[in-house]
Design a protein around this motif. Structure first.
Motif, PDB file in Angstrom:
ATOM      1  N   LEU A 193       0.441  -1.530  -0.286  1.00 28.09           N
ATOM      2  CA  LEU A 193      -0.109  -0.082  -0.081  1.00 28.09           C
ATOM      3  C   LEU A 193       0.824   1.338   0.274  1.00 28.09           C
TER       4      LEU A 193
ATOM      5  N   SER B  80       1.423   3.475  -3.450  1.00 27.59           N
ATOM      6  CA  SER B  80       1.104   5.264  -2.839  1.00 27.59           C
ATOM      7  C   SER B  80       1.946   6.488  -3.447  1.00 27.59           C
TER       8      SER B  80
ATOM      9  N   THR C 100      -3.276  -0.080  -6.325  1.00 20.64           N
ATOM     10  CA  THR C 100      -2.857  -0.075  -4.702  1.00 20.64           C
ATOM     11  C   THR C 100      -4.410  -0.290  -3.395  1.00 20.64           C
ATOM     12  N   VAL C 101      -5.169   0.648  -4.138  1.00 16.64           N
ATOM     13  CA  VAL C 101      -6.419   0.215  -3.190  1.00 16.64           C
ATOM     14  C   VAL C 101      -7.090  -0.746  -3.071  1.00 16.64           C
TER      15      VAL C 101
ATOM     16  N   PHE D  68      -4.981  -3.771  -1.224  1.00 14.15           N
ATOM     17  CA  PHE D  68      -5.242  -3.955   0.550  1.00 14.15           C
ATOM     18  C   PHE D  68      -6.298  -4.193   0.567  1.00 14.15           C
TER      19      PHE D  68
END
Length: 92
Positions: free
Chosen positions: A17, A21, A50-51, A54
């Motif tokens: 993450l 980011s 990415t999100v 996660f």
């Protein structure tokens, strides 16, 4: 042994993450400097991937979503992120 693997997975997910980011932020800054629209879509695609990656860990460990469903969700999110990137790089 299993508890250590779960802890390690959590650490790796947080690291992914953070690193994702940072790459997303760098891509967005490159867009701001160059005003190349494709870079903006590239940054958004990276953010989605990415999100999404996660969120799969949260879905599994917090809400009890089975692993196979989580992996399916992660793959769908990755595909969506890549589609956004492809659109940004080749859609114009």
């Amino acid at each position: 042994m299993t508890d250590r693997l779960i802890l390690l997975l959590g650490v790796v997910k947080i690291a992914a993450l953070l690193l994702g980011s940072i790459v997303t932020l760098l891509a967005y800054r490159a867009y701001q400097r160059t005003k190349i629209d494709g870079l903006q879509y590239f940054a958004v695609g990276l953010l989605v991937i990415t999100v999404g990656t996660f969120l799969v860990g949260i879905l599994h460990h917090v809400f009890g979503v089975p692993s196979v469903q989580g992996m399916l969700f992660e793959s769908v999110i990755a595909c969506l992120g890549f589609l956004v990137m492809i659109y940004g790089l080749y859609g114009y």
